[in-house]
Design a protein around this motif. Structure first.
Motif, PDB file in Angstrom:
ATOM      1  N   LYS A  37      37.554  42.805  31.469  1.00 13.64           N
ATOM      2  CA  LYS A  37      36.969  42.033  32.572  1.00 13.64           C
ATOM      3  C   LYS A  37      37.736  40.735  32.811  1.00 13.64           C
ATOM      4  CE  LYS A  37      32.244  43.705  32.272  1.00 13.64           C
ATOM      5  NZ  LYS A  37      30.831  43.348  32.034  1.00 13.64           N
ATOM      6  N   GLU A  38      38.105  40.043  31.732  1.00 11.74           N
ATOM      7  CA  GLU A  38      38.833  38.788  31.876  1.00 11.74           C
ATOM      8  C   GLU A  38      40.200  39.018  32.515  1.00 11.74           C
ATOM      9  OE1 GLU A  38      37.369  39.746  29.068  1.00 11.74           O
ATOM     10  OE2 GLU A  38      35.957  38.173  28.527  1.00 11.74           O
ATOM     11  N   ALA A  40      41.025  41.526  34.504  1.00 11.59           N
ATOM     12  CA  ALA A  40      40.852  41.942  35.892  1.00 11.59           C
ATOM     13  C   ALA A  40      40.571  40.741  36.798  1.00 11.59           C
ATOM     14  CB  ALA A  40      39.725  42.954  35.992  1.00 11.59           C
ATOM     15  N   ASN A  41      39.895  39.714  36.277  1.00 14.34           N
ATOM     16  CA  ASN A  41      39.542  38.542  37.082  1.00 14.34           C
ATOM     17  C   ASN A  41      40.519  37.382  36.921  1.00 14.34           C
ATOM     18  OD1 ASN A  41      37.241  39.834  38.014  1.00 14.34           O
ATOM     19  ND2 ASN A  41      36.025  39.158  36.273  1.00 14.34           N
ATOM     20  N   ALA A  42      41.567  37.549  36.135  1.00 14.52           N
ATOM     21  CA  ALA A  42      42.524  36.471  35.891  1.00 14.52           C
ATOM     22  C   ALA A  42      43.367  36.198  37.134  1.00 14.52           C
ATOM     23  CB  ALA A  42      43.438  36.840  34.719  1.00 14.52           C
ATOM     24  N   ALA A  43      43.757  34.962  37.273  1.00 18.26           N
ATOM     25  CA  ALA A  43      44.628  34.577  38.385  1.00 18.26           C
ATOM     26  C   ALA A  43      46.008  35.201  38.190  1.00 18.26           C
ATOM     27  CB  ALA A  43      44.749  33.059  38.435  1.00 18.26           C
TER      28      ALA A  43
END
Length: 127
Positions: A37-38, A40-43
């Motif tokens: 999840k982290e 996938a949502n990382a810049a």
């Protein structure tokens, strides 16, 4: 003699035919990634710019400066010794002087620059 040669040929072909087989088991549904999840949502990651031009300059006071101009046209690395640690200089936009905290400034990027170092005034330097 012909019998042995044909047996060797058949044995060689049977061994070579086994080279292409894939006997490894296929792993389905392996362990879950704890950071999925982290990630996938990382810049998105931005790579640093490459070195566009690297020059050494001789200044009016007979000192040497080594400047690496980077491809983004807004960043330069300044060294006062050939193997020394670089000081990162940043320009607010392309074509403006490169500056850093502490009194560092480099104006220009070609065969001649104007450099300001801490404790020294502005001086012209040539490649």
């Amino acid at each position: 003699m012909k019998y042995y040669l044909s047996l060797i040929a058949v044995a060689s072909l049977s061994l070579l035919s086994a080279c292409g087989s894939n006997d490894e088991p296929e792993v389905v549904g392996g362990p879950a990634d704890p950071m999925a999840k982290e990630l996938a949502n990382a810049a998105p990651v931005e790579l640093p710019p490459a070195v566009k031009d690297s020059r050494s300059y001789r200044c009016k006071d007979n000192s040497l400066l080594f400047v690496d101009f980077l491809a983004d046209d807004k960043t330069a690395n300044l060294r006062t010794e050939k193997g020394g640690a670089p000081t990162k200089l940043v320009a607010p936009e392309a074509g403006k002087p490169f500056v850093a905290e502490g009194g560092y400034s480099v104006e220009g990027s070609g065969a001649a620059i104007t450099a300001t170092l801490p404790g020294k005034g502005a001086q012209s330097c040539k490649a």
